[in-house]
Design a protein around this motif. Structure first.
Motif, mmCIF file in Angstrom:
data_model
loop_
_atom_site.group_PDB
_atom_site.id
_atom_site.type_symbol
_atom_site.label_atom_id
_atom_site.label_comp_id
_atom_site.label_asym_id
_atom_site.label_seq_id
_atom_site.Cartn_x
_atom_site.Cartn_y
_atom_site.Cartn_z
ATOM 1 N N ARG A 3 0.849 -1.191 0.000
ATOM 2 C CA ARG A 3 0.000 0.000 0.000
ATOM 3 C C ARG A 3 0.884 1.240 0.000
ATOM 4 O O ARG A 3 2.093 1.175 0.288
ATOM 5 N N GLU A 4 0.268 2.359 -0.266
ATOM 6 C CA GLU A 4 1.030 3.600 -0.321
ATOM 7 C C GLU A 4 1.553 3.970 1.069
ATOM 8 O O GLU A 4 0.851 3.767 2.056
ATOM 9 N N GLN A 5 2.758 4.504 1.134
ATOM 10 C CA GLN A 5 3.316 4.885 2.433
ATOM 11 C C GLN A 5 2.634 6.143 2.956
ATOM 12 O O GLN A 5 2.571 7.154 2.264
ATOM 13 N N THR A 6 2.090 6.067 4.166
ATOM 14 C CA THR A 6 1.497 7.254 4.773
ATOM 15 C C THR A 6 2.589 8.026 5.504
ATOM 16 O O THR A 6 3.728 7.545 5.647
ATOM 17 N N LEU A 7 2.216 9.206 6.005
ATOM 18 C CA LEU A 7 3.171 10.013 6.773
ATOM 19 C C LEU A 7 3.606 9.235 8.025
ATOM 20 O O LEU A 7 4.783 9.220 8.393
ATOM 21 N N ALA A 8 2.631 8.555 8.646
ATOM 22 C CA ALA A 8 2.938 7.788 9.851
ATOM 23 C C ALA A 8 3.963 6.700 9.546
ATOM 24 O O ALA A 8 4.885 6.454 10.342
ATOM 25 N N ASP A 9 3.810 6.059 8.389
ATOM 26 C CA ASP A 9 4.777 5.027 8.002
ATOM 27 C C ASP A 9 6.174 5.627 7.869
ATOM 28 O O ASP A 9 7.159 5.048 8.315
ATOM 29 N N LYS A 10 6.208 6.820 7.215
ATOM 30 C CA LYS A 10 7.514 7.450 6.996
ATOM 31 C C LYS A 10 8.185 7.791 8.321
ATOM 32 O O LYS A 10 9.380 7.576 8.505
ATOM 33 N N SER A 15 15.107 6.815 10.721
ATOM 34 C CA SER A 15 16.198 6.323 11.572
ATOM 35 C C SER A 15 16.090 6.907 12.976
ATOM 36 O O SER A 15 16.470 6.270 13.952
ATOM 37 N N VAL A 16 15.540 8.127 13.087
ATOM 38 C CA VAL A 16 15.388 8.725 14.421
ATOM 39 C C VAL A 16 14.385 7.909 15.234
ATOM 40 O O VAL A 16 14.650 7.510 16.377
ATOM 41 N N TRP A 17 13.242 7.637 14.632
ATOM 42 C CA TRP A 17 12.208 6.853 15.316
ATOM 43 C C TRP A 17 12.743 5.478 15.694
ATOM 44 O O TRP A 17 12.555 5.001 16.825
ATOM 45 N N ARG A 18 13.432 4.847 14.767
ATOM 46 C CA ARG A 18 13.921 3.488 15.020
ATOM 47 C C ARG A 18 15.000 3.474 16.097
ATOM 48 O O ARG A 18 15.246 2.441 16.717
ATOM 49 N N SER A 19 15.642 4.624 16.301
ATOM 50 C CA SER A 19 16.670 4.663 17.352
ATOM 51 C C SER A 19 16.010 4.665 18.729
ATOM 52 O O SER A 19 16.604 4.235 19.720
ATOM 53 N N VAL A 20 14.778 5.161 18.802
ATOM 54 C CA VAL A 20 14.079 5.208 20.092
ATOM 55 C C VAL A 20 13.277 3.922 20.299
ATOM 56 O O VAL A 20 13.389 3.256 21.331
ATOM 57 N N VAL A 21 12.470 3.566 19.325
ATOM 58 C CA VAL A 21 11.602 2.399 19.429
ATOM 59 C C VAL A 21 12.151 1.317 18.513
ATOM 60 O O VAL A 21 12.200 1.488 17.302
ATOM 61 N N ARG A 22 12.588 0.223 19.096
ATOM 62 C CA ARG A 22 13.321 -0.764 18.318
ATOM 63 C C ARG A 22 12.435 -1.834 17.701
ATOM 64 O O ARG A 22 12.909 -2.678 16.953
#
Lengths: 242, 263
Positions: A3-10, A15-22
């Motif tokens: 499906r199309e990537q939403t803003l939430a997906d982005k 990398s910032v988000w993934r650094s906090v929530v693994r």
């Protein structure tokens, strides 16, 4: 099909988000396990739990509510500390100021007061729930003893806080209370002198009760709670029918 | 291998491995690990979301309730503390008023320190007396357990109210017995204000134990239920008495006769 990537997906794949929530969004069992195991606060829980342990009518949330009220008391207590002055000649006026001049001051004080009363009730009822469900039985004997200590600390926290408003209600309640303690055989007088720092309740008593209330006893309570919660898990989780 | 152990000084040759008993590695099987964190048994649920949701809802509901109460009712703030003006009655915080009530009927050290210390000690000791795993997770253990709890609650309430009223009627002289010992026999304070009240309490507990024993033939757990219930009910009844029924000079009054600040 992707499906199309939403803003939430982005955001959540950045990398910032993934650094906090693994872990990914907790809609798979793997991620639901990771969210518990990788978060320091949620890690108080095991990843999975017996179904009966989620029944509200078994625990009535009483232990959780006691802890929750401790958190509310810590939060509102810190805010009150910004304004409260633990000096015998200024304490009462600072209470008046909190009530009339500080934004949400009266509200903070009310929440602190009612949670304090509520915590005494919740801790006591929690003890009753644990007793009547036989949850103190082996291997949970020691955690029951820790619970009794927490009950005593809760009483002491409430009692030391009772003096701080420095009104008639406070002064005489603590006078009566310390007189009860002072009646202890052999050591009563000494205990009373240590608590009051004087022969009557004045500045020394106020600063002692204040220090016990805002620093020493909360630390003791936090220490005992850490042991209490840890032992729940180590003793096989919350009790249930065999 | 056997040769090496035999060569080592001080090592018994008997430790050599018995070839017949040695387990052999047969083969490697590819498959799922035995216990993965996400393998759920039938009676298990994932903490996220099953438990976390319950906690979040409870915390939210309770917080809203607390905010509502705090908006509606303000914490009391009376006149500034004045050591020269003793209010009548002076009362401890409500959760200690049970002790203050007890204090009216006996020596302060016994009522205020010794009895609560013993009570807490007895509470802490419960799990070391009742070790059978029977009834864990079931409220009151069984229908019989719940019946015993009810019996103990009623017995304790009736007896306590009776004792409070009787002792008040006798001018707080331990139903007149203490008064008799003191004035007629010249007994020391130790006897009529310490031993006598403790004796009366012990006798009352003994009556409860005997009644429960005779009526219900309880297990140890059920007897402890009777005693714990008696403790909880005592705490509640004495607290209510101390809070709502003690007026000027700690005399017994009705709640609506109390001075306004104690309402």
């Amino acid at each position: 099909m992707a499906r199309e990537q939403t803003l939430a997906d982005k955001i959540s794949s950045s990398s910032v988000w993934r650094s906090v929530v693994r872990h990914g969004y907790p809609d798979t069992q793997r991620n639901q396990a990771l969210i518990i195991a990788s978060n320091v606060f949620l890690h108080i829980h095991p990843v999975k739990i017996k179904r009966y342990a989620t029944k509200v009518t078994y625990t009535f949330c009483l232990g959780g509510l006691s802890f929750f009220m401790f958190l509310v008391l810590t939060g509102t207590g810190v805010l009150l500390m910004f304004y409260y002055i633990p000096a015998a000649d200024q304490a009462y006026q600072s209470m008046k100021d909190i009530e009339s001049s500080v934004t949400f001051g009266q509200m903070m004080r009310n929440m602190h007061r009612w949670s304090a009363q509520g915590m005494v009730i919740a801790v006591f009822l929690h003890m009753c729930r644990v007793f009547y469900t036989g949850s103190y039985k082996p291997p949970r004997e020691f955690n029951w003893v820790v619970g009794i200590l927490l009950l005593v600390v809760t009483f002491l926290l409430s009692f030391t806080g009772y003096l701080l408003p420095w009104d008639q209600l406070a002064l005489w309640a603590i006078t009566v209370g310390t007189e009860i303690g002072g009646a202890a055989p052999f050591v009563g007088e000494q205990v009373n002198l240590v608590l009051r720092g004087d022969f009557e309740i004045g500045q020394s008593a106020l600063i002692r009760f204040y220090t016990l209330h805002v620093l020493f006893l909360p630390l003791v309570a936090a220490f005992l709670m850490a042991v209490h919660f840890w032992r729940i898990r180590k003793d096989g989780g919350i009790s249930g029918p065999l | 291998m056997a040769d090496i152990t035999q060569q080592m000084p001080g090592r018994s040759p008997a430790t050599a491995i018995d070839e017949a008993k040695r387990q052999k590695l047969l083969e490697l099987v590819r498959g799922r690990a035995l216990a993965r964190p996400t393998d759920l048994a039938e009676d298990e649920v994932m903490v996220w979301p099953s438990l976390v949701v319950v906690e979040a809802v409870c915390a939210t509901v309770f917080l809203l309730l607390l905010i509502a109460v705090s908006v509606l009712f303000s914490a009391p703030l009376t006149a500034q503390a004045n050591p020269n003006q003793t209010p009548n009655p002076s009362k401890a915080p409500w959760y200690f008023l049970n002790l203050q009530e007890l204090l009216l009927h006996m020596n302060a050290g016994v009522a205020g320190v010794i009895i609560p210390t013993l009570a807490l000690g007895a509470l802490a000791a419960i799990p070391y007396f009742d070790r059978s795993p029977l009834g864990v997770g079931i409220l009151g253990t069984s229908a019989k357990g719940r019946k015993i709890a009810g019996f103990s609650a009623i017995f304790t309430t009736v007896v306590l109210i009776g004792m409070i009223v009787l002792d008040e009627a006798s001018g707080r002289t331990q139903f007149g017995i203490g008064g008799f010992l003191r004035t007629q026999l010249g007994a020391p304070e130790f006897v009529w204000n310490q031993i006598l009240p403790v004796g009366i309490i012990m006798a009352t507990i003994a009556v409860l134990v005997v009644l429960v024993q005779v009526i219900f033939k309880p297990t140890r757990r059920e007897m402890i239920i009777a005693l714990f219930t008696a403790f909880v009910v005592t705490y509640i009844v004495l607290t209510i008495s101390g809070t709502s029924f003690r007026g000027e000079g700690q005399d017994l009054v009705f709640p609506w006769q109390l001075p306004l600040e104690h309402h």
